[in-house]
Scaffold this active site. Structure first.
Site: not given
Ligand code: XIL
Length: 321
Positions: A125, A232
């Site tokens: 990101e 994701e």
């Molecule tokens: C999220 C997790 O799912 C949560 O448990 C945590 O509190 C915050 O992070 N993008 C990403 C992930 O790359 O690492 C994130 O995961 C969601 C958004």
């Protein structure tokens, strides 16, 4: 019942994000349907090294062990991010000092899991969502500069000559962020920075993006000639900041969600030659980060299995083709 990983064997790996908790509570679904896993939080900087010189690997090790025991491929997530990086990393330092900390972190973690992990999200990101800026402002850009990405990938390649190195981001189908991601990666390739793939997070909703927008994005990213992974995926039942709370998903919402999953997977299959894996951000609707983000305590049902771990309409839609 047909399993996801069997159905998609000819296409790409099917993955899910897990935690130290869900490798126990959701073990059956994970090992039945998936052949790749990602740690939800356990391999982030703040989980591995909350204080300087204090690595603790217990949780990440437990997941690596689970992957070995069940012959699951393991994705690494993530070395470099503006979130979930402990404050000490950015304190009392300068460009050279922070680069040295980043290099050390990548070396330590990369080596520990070098036989377990087949690809790493080296940078997560780093591209801005809106506005004129291409790069997101963060302590990484403030202290090191925009070339922190190049350095992170070079450190990772030095430590891991044979592991696939990914850049990972969200809102990857939105213009102009989509073009910014493409141009940034293209620039890295032109400079000879070692990168093997682009991770498209795919946190989408039943409302957007539509199939056309997803397809156009794949057309663009495929031109990079790199591997692509969906890293994701989940499909929210709500518009981003909608405060509506529902006791249960309605049949209409479940049908819209099935359509959204079906349409996205159709595009993933069209691009199977470059798509290496598709990972869901969670296993079943009883454990999803979208219950807390972006609206706290708004129950969501974004995954393929329901709160009782039964397959939803969305599951059937992506296996019936
Ligand atoms: C999220 C997790 O799912 C949560 O448990 C945590 O509190 C915050 O992070 N993008 C990403 C992930 O790359 O690492 C994130 O995961 C969601 C958004």
């Amino acid at each position: 019942m047909i399993t996801l990983k069997e159905k998609y064997r000819e296409y790409f790996k099917l993955g899910t994000a897990v935690s130290v908790g869900t490798i126990k509570s959701h073990a059956e679904l994970i090992t039945t349907h998936f052949d790749s896993i990602t740690c939800t939080n356990e391999m982030k900087f703040s989980s591995l090294c909350p204080l300087e010189n204090s690595y603790r690997f217990e949780h990440a090790d437990a997941i690596a062990q689970f992957a070995r025991d069940n012959s699951l491929a393991l994705r690494g997530h993530t070395f470099t991010w503006h979130n979930q990086t402990p404050p000490w990393v950015f304190e009392n330092t300068n460009r050279e000092g922070l680069l040295a900390r980043l290099k050390n972190h990548i070396e330590v973690v990369a080596k520990r899991y070098q036989n377990d992990i087949y690809c790493w999200d080296v940078v997560n990101e780093a591209i801005a969502d809106k506005g004129q800026d291409v790069m997101r402002k963060s302590p990484w850009t403030d202290i090191i500069g925009e070339d922190f990405m190049d350095h992170a990938f070079r450190f990772a390649r030095e430590a891991l000559p044979n592991t696939d190195l990914y850049y990972n981001d969200y809102n990857e189908t939105h213009s102009p962020k989509r073009e910014h991601i493409y141009n940034t990666i293209k620039g890295m390739l032109d400079r000879g920075v070692p990168i093997d793939g682009v991770g498209l997070q795919c946190h989408i909703s039943i409302y957007s993006p539509d199939q056309d927008q997803i397809r156009r994005s794949f057309e663009l990213y495929a031109k990079l000639g790199l591997k692509l992974q969906i890293t994701e995926m989940d499909v929210s039942m709500f518009r981003h900041e909608d405060e509506t709370r529902l006791p249960a998903p309605t049949p209409e919402l479940l049908e819209l969600q099935a359509k959204a999953y079906g349409a996205a997977f159709e595009v993933f299959r069209e691009y199977k030659d470059c798509v290496d894996s598709v990972t869901l951000w969670g296993v079943a609707d009883d454990d999803t980060w979208l219950d807390y983000f972006p609206v706290h305590n708004r129950k969501n049902w974004p995954l393929l299995f329901d709160e009782q771990h039964a397959p939803k309409e969305a599951f059937h839609r992506i296996v019936d083709f």
